[in-house]
Scaffold this motif. Structure first.
Motif, PDB file in Angstrom:
ATOM      1  N   LYS A 175      -4.457  -0.015   5.120  1.00  0.00           N
ATOM      2  CA  LYS A 175      -4.447  -1.501   5.549  1.00  0.00           C
ATOM      3  C   LYS A 175      -3.638  -1.673   6.740  1.00  0.00           C
ATOM      4  O   LYS A 175      -2.547  -1.365   6.607  1.00  0.00           O
ATOM      5  N   VAL A 176      -4.233  -2.340   7.636  1.00  0.00           N
ATOM      6  CA  VAL A 176      -3.488  -2.819   8.714  1.00  0.00           C
ATOM      7  C   VAL A 176      -3.832  -4.111   9.132  1.00  0.00           C
ATOM      8  O   VAL A 176      -4.900  -4.760   8.708  1.00  0.00           O
ATOM      9  N   PHE A 177      -2.682  -4.754  10.056  1.00  0.00           N
ATOM     10  CA  PHE A 177      -2.932  -6.110  10.623  1.00  0.00           C
ATOM     11  C   PHE A 177      -2.433  -6.042  12.163  1.00  0.00           C
ATOM     12  O   PHE A 177      -1.794  -5.264  12.567  1.00  0.00           O
ATOM     13  N   MET A 178      -2.897  -7.053  12.886  1.00  0.00           N
ATOM     14  CA  MET A 178      -2.413  -7.155  14.302  1.00  0.00           C
ATOM     15  C   MET A 178      -2.348  -8.562  14.640  1.00  0.00           C
ATOM     16  O   MET A 178      -3.358  -9.254  14.307  1.00  0.00           O
ATOM     17  N   ARG A 222       1.790 -13.567   7.612  1.00  0.00           N
ATOM     18  CA  ARG A 222       2.622 -12.249   7.642  1.00  0.00           C
ATOM     19  C   ARG A 222       2.943 -12.116   6.121  1.00  0.00           C
ATOM     20  O   ARG A 222       3.126 -10.974   5.622  1.00  0.00           O
ATOM     21  N   GLU A 223       3.523 -13.117   5.402  1.00  0.00           N
ATOM     22  CA  GLU A 223       4.098 -12.828   4.291  1.00  0.00           C
ATOM     23  C   GLU A 223       3.212 -12.289   3.133  1.00  0.00           C
ATOM     24  O   GLU A 223       3.439 -11.278   2.351  1.00  0.00           O
ATOM     25  N   PHE A 224       1.868 -12.748   3.373  1.00  0.00           N
ATOM     26  CA  PHE A 224       0.786 -12.325   2.212  1.00  0.00           C
ATOM     27  C   PHE A 224       0.699 -10.875   2.707  1.00  0.00           C
ATOM     28  O   PHE A 224       0.604  -9.915   1.921  1.00  0.00           O
ATOM     29  N   PHE A 253      -7.214  -7.995  10.469  1.00  0.00           N
ATOM     30  CA  PHE A 253      -6.916  -7.183   9.656  1.00  0.00           C
ATOM     31  C   PHE A 253      -8.186  -6.243   9.284  1.00  0.00           C
ATOM     32  O   PHE A 253      -9.261  -6.609   9.063  1.00  0.00           O
ATOM     33  N   GLU A 254      -7.591  -5.006   8.579  1.00  0.00           N
ATOM     34  CA  GLU A 254      -8.814  -4.071   8.121  1.00  0.00           C
ATOM     35  C   GLU A 254      -8.211  -3.526   6.822  1.00  0.00           C
ATOM     36  O   GLU A 254      -7.284  -3.061   6.773  1.00  0.00           O
ATOM     37  N   VAL A 255      -9.016  -3.208   6.018  1.00  0.00           N
ATOM     38  CA  VAL A 255      -8.782  -2.572   4.630  1.00  0.00           C
ATOM     39  C   VAL A 255      -9.797  -1.378   4.351  1.00  0.00           C
ATOM     40  O   VAL A 255     -11.035  -1.476   4.310  1.00  0.00           O
ATOM     41  N   GLY A 279       1.078  -4.793   1.382  1.00  0.00           N
ATOM     42  CA  GLY A 279       1.374  -3.401   1.799  1.00  0.00           C
ATOM     43  C   GLY A 279       0.714  -3.220   3.104  1.00  0.00           C
ATOM     44  O   GLY A 279       0.238  -2.201   3.278  1.00  0.00           O
ATOM     45  N   PHE A 280       0.433  -4.341   3.900  1.00  0.00           N
ATOM     46  CA  PHE A 280      -0.247  -3.991   5.230  1.00  0.00           C
ATOM     47  C   PHE A 280       0.628  -3.494   6.312  1.00  0.00           C
ATOM     48  O   PHE A 280       1.894  -3.552   6.390  1.00  0.00           O
TER      49      PHE A 280
END
Length: 432
Positions: A206-209, A149-151, A233-235, A156-157
């Motif tokens: 940029k998204v993550f879940m 999560r920190e990364f 994640f998706e970029v 900018g995710f």
């Protein structure tokens, strides 16, 4: 109501000669007549409590059973022979919860005793998880996700939360749970793939879940479950699957560093770049090593283990990316190579012989997606809502789905991914 604040066992050394209140499970009871010893356990450690005839609650010890929960007030005293070098001279005992003395599984095994079989331990998972070594597994999970999560935050995710009910399976094949949905039917998501791509079409970039993934696989292996937690994640504006791999490398290094920093575990921090081998090259290496191949377009579990050994011997690395899978092995939404339409811009990541990630550069062009879906025999009409994501402009993009449970399994050398799961679900298990 407590008259003083609780002290956790790992903070006892700071309270030498002072009165403290501690709470926890009774792990051991030793009755020596005029003096009794209780080993108390909380989430931070164990502590010896000495109960003498001078204690007002001396007789209460006879009412205690293993795994009962108590509150103890006493004076901290340094004692070299005691666990951790300190013990409590007990003044008061308050019984918070009495345990049935007939424990179905032991929390502390006898010396030289065999471990209870996994199915029975999972039947009583809440007791099994009282063992410090089990709790350590979830400390690793916590630190691993903290680093990841920190990364993602630093880069900018945006976190999104996607539904588990879907009107259409996101993959082809039969590995999907069909469930009734009012007067119709729905499917439990095999991944959040469609919705990650919708976020790209929405301009999130940029998204993550973190969320549940469901697979209706009738598998009884050490690496499969019917429900597991996935990281995705998706970029946007990626133009190669190698860009996606490079981002995952950085994420995993950060996550591993966090585990080592938080918990002091003796784990190897992977070095960047990770080795990358095409499926074709992997097959050639395996053939040279005398390993039989079942399918030209994919690797069997045995092949995954063997190619990892080969790469480890060649590079010293525990990770290896397998790239450029043939179209037979990949879903319709994976982009294909311009100079070879039979190969996809996709990859798997193996860690110590086990697949922990699948990723790809996605196909973002509407007409190409429709064509590839038809080629795969997908019902285009039922995919309409998904295909519409790409009808009104969508950036090129790529991403991954990661199985953190498998990472933890291999990191800690656990026998099964179920051991790395709080409450595992498989073909035969829906409880507790």
């Amino acid at each position: 109501m407590k008259t003083q604040e609780r002290t956790q066992i790992n903070d006892i050394s700071k309270k030498d000669t002072k009165q403290v209140l501690i709470e926890g499970f009774i792990q051991t009871i030793r009755d020596q007549g005029k003096i009794k010893f209780l080993i108390l356990r909380d989430v931070s450690g164990i502590l010896q409590c000495v109960v003498t005839k001078d204690c007002a609650d001396f007789e209460k010890v006879s009412k205690l059973s293993l795994e009962s929960v108590v509150e103890i007030i006493g004076i901290v005293k340094a004692e070299k022979q005691a666990p951790g070098g300190f013990e409590i001279q007990t003044e008061n005992i308050n019984i918070l919860s009495i345990s049935d003395p007939n424990l179905p599984i032991p929390v502390v095994s006898e010396k030289g005793g065999e471990e209870t079989d996994a199915p029975k331990r999972f039947d009583y998972r809440w007791i099994d998880l009282r063992k410090p070594e089990r709790q350590q597994i979830f400390r690793v999970w916590t630190s691993l996700e903290k680093g990841a999560r920190e990364f993602l935050n630093e880069n900018g995710f945006i976190q999104i939360y996607t539904p588990s009910f879907m009107s259409t399976p996101c993959e082809s094949g039969a590995e999907v749970f069909e469930v009734s949905y009012f007067e119709g039917k729905s499917y439990l998501a095999q991944s959040p793939q469609f919705y990650k791509q919708m976020a790209m079409a929405s301009g999130f970039e940029k998204v993550f879940m973190v969320g549940p993934v469901f697979r209706a696989e009738p598998s009884f292996t050490t690496r499969h479950m019917t429900e597991f937690t996935g990281w995705d994640f998706e970029v946007s504006y990626t133009h190669s699957h190698f860009e996606v791999m490079e981002m995952e490398e950085r994420l995993l290094v950060k996550a591993f560093e966090q585990v080592k920093s938080d918990l002091g575990l003796d784990i190897e921090i992977p070095k960047i770049p990770f080795p990358k081998v095409s499926i074709k090259e992997a097959k050639e290496k395996l053939k040279k090593a005398g390993v039989k191949s079942e399918k030209f377009f994919d690797l069997s579990p045995e092949e995954e283990r063997e190619i990892s050994v080969i790469i480890k011997n060649e590079t010293g690395h525990d990770f290896v990316f397998l790239t450029d899978y043939p179209i037979e092995a990949r879903p319709f939404y994976h982009m294909r190579h311009e100079d070879n339409l039979l190969l996809t811009k996709s990859f798997d990541l193996l860690y110590k012989g086990l697949e922990v990630t699948t990723g790809a550069q996605r196909e973002h062009r509407y007409d190409v997606l429709v064509k590839q879906a038809k080629e795969k025999g997908m019902p285009v009409e039922s995919l309409k809502y998904y295909l519409d994501f790409f009808k009104y402009g969508c950036p090129p993009h790529g991403g991954v789905g990661i199985g953190p449970g498998r990472l933890v399994m291999k990191m800690l050398d656990l026998a099964s991914v179920k051991e790395a799961t709080f409450l595992p679900r498989d073909v035969k298990r829906l409880t507790p």
